[in-house]
Design a protein around this motif. Sequence first.
Motif, mmCIF file in Angstrom:
data_model
loop_
_atom_site.group_PDB
_atom_site.id
_atom_site.type_symbol
_atom_site.label_atom_id
_atom_site.label_comp_id
_atom_site.label_asym_id
_atom_site.label_seq_id
_atom_site.Cartn_x
_atom_site.Cartn_y
_atom_site.Cartn_z
ATOM 1 N N GLY A 1 2.006 28.100 29.586
ATOM 2 C CA GLY A 1 1.575 28.036 30.724
ATOM 3 C C GLY A 1 0.048 28.719 30.795
ATOM 4 O O GLY A 1 -0.211 29.841 30.341
ATOM 5 N N GLY A 2 -0.906 27.865 31.102
ATOM 6 C CA GLY A 2 -2.344 28.469 31.178
ATOM 7 C C GLY A 2 -2.852 28.435 29.517
ATOM 8 O O GLY A 2 -3.599 29.223 29.265
ATOM 9 N N ASN A 3 -2.203 27.467 28.808
ATOM 10 C CA ASN A 3 -2.189 27.356 27.216
ATOM 11 C C ASN A 3 -1.772 28.706 26.546
ATOM 12 O O ASN A 3 -2.187 28.829 25.185
ATOM 13 N N ASP A 4 -0.895 29.459 27.091
ATOM 14 C CA ASP A 4 -0.261 30.673 26.584
ATOM 15 C C ASP A 4 0.989 30.631 26.400
ATOM 16 O O ASP A 4 1.821 30.099 27.341
ATOM 17 N N PRO B 1 1.770 35.540 36.010
ATOM 18 C CA PRO B 1 2.817 34.671 37.068
ATOM 19 C C PRO B 1 2.118 33.548 37.860
ATOM 20 O O PRO B 1 2.761 32.581 38.308
ATOM 21 N N SER B 2 0.917 33.628 38.098
ATOM 22 C CA SER B 2 0.132 32.478 38.720
ATOM 23 C C SER B 2 0.205 31.236 37.948
ATOM 24 O O SER B 2 -0.145 30.272 38.631
ATOM 25 N N ASP B 3 0.614 31.341 36.733
ATOM 26 C CA ASP B 3 0.582 30.037 35.713
ATOM 27 C C ASP B 3 2.182 29.439 35.668
ATOM 28 O O ASP B 3 2.499 28.384 35.139
ATOM 29 N N VAL B 4 3.144 30.286 36.308
ATOM 30 C CA VAL B 4 4.668 29.752 36.375
ATOM 31 C C VAL B 4 4.640 28.396 36.968
ATOM 32 O O VAL B 4 5.401 27.570 36.380
ATOM 33 N N ARG B 5 4.059 28.230 38.009
ATOM 34 C CA ARG B 5 4.260 26.950 38.683
ATOM 35 C C ARG B 5 3.900 25.777 37.865
ATOM 36 O O ARG B 5 4.679 24.776 37.642
ATOM 37 N N SER B 6 2.950 25.756 37.439
ATOM 38 C CA SER B 6 2.157 24.854 36.502
ATOM 39 C C SER B 6 3.155 24.772 35.184
ATOM 40 O O SER B 6 3.253 23.354 34.810
#
Length: 276
Positions: free
Chosen positions: A45-48, A53-58
């Motif tokens: 998520g977010g390349n990590d 938490p904000s990258d969970v959806r993607s």
Amino acid sequence: NKPKLVQLSGKIESELKGKGLRDIRFGIVGFNGQGVHYRPHYHTGGNDLLFQPSDVRSAVDNLSFKRRSFVDVIPEPKDPMEAMDMIATSFPFRSASEKIAVLIANSGECKGDKVGYYDLQNNLLNAGITFHLLTVNPISFEEGSQPNAVGFDARDVFAGREKAELSSMRSALSGPHDSCTALAQETAGTVFTLEHPQIDQVLNVLSKKIGEKVQPSRCQICECQLACSWLNTPRTFCYPCEVPRPVSLGKGGSSFFNIPYIPLKAPKKWTAEALF
């Protein structure tokens, strides 16, 4: 259900923040998918691997839950214990972090054919991981039923409604019962069922219990280890100074559920060094 997975992560984040934890990160390990996604593997998520938490959806949006057609070659479902063992031995947790693993076991049976029960128990406890399980198997009792029961741990049964009290029913539990349900309880975690008409109640109680179970270790030992010996890839591995003992299951009674699942394999001597 992708929206419910995002919803659960938000509830967990809120509960952990309420317990004073900060800089919370999430990670996703998948298994039992098609092709390269059949074996346990990481998602980013977010390349990590450990993302905000904000990258969970993607990250969840990139997961594939495509139904297999009748022309697909369908291998036997992977044992979820293999994914849990990869998390315990290889996942790049941050140094001195509180480690929580939530297994959503919607396919595959926890049999321990390739990963021994006591080996995985060792690895989870030595890594200081609290293991929670979401299973498709319903909660059952020796006599009667409790439609309000959504989950349980080694001591109590949890109700979907806050005012309902089911703790006295713990000794009457008869299922679900396999290696994963026993391991979740022995690591001071919980077991919840997805076979409940009010799934929001299940997620609400699960996230609250995850928050209640958090007990950050005041003392950890961190060492630089090789994550992949053939690639000479280093990682920092941290474990509690005092490795916790497995939680004893049940409050007594005659139910087979009060007896941990024991496979036909001799246990290793469990010490902090057994993992290395």
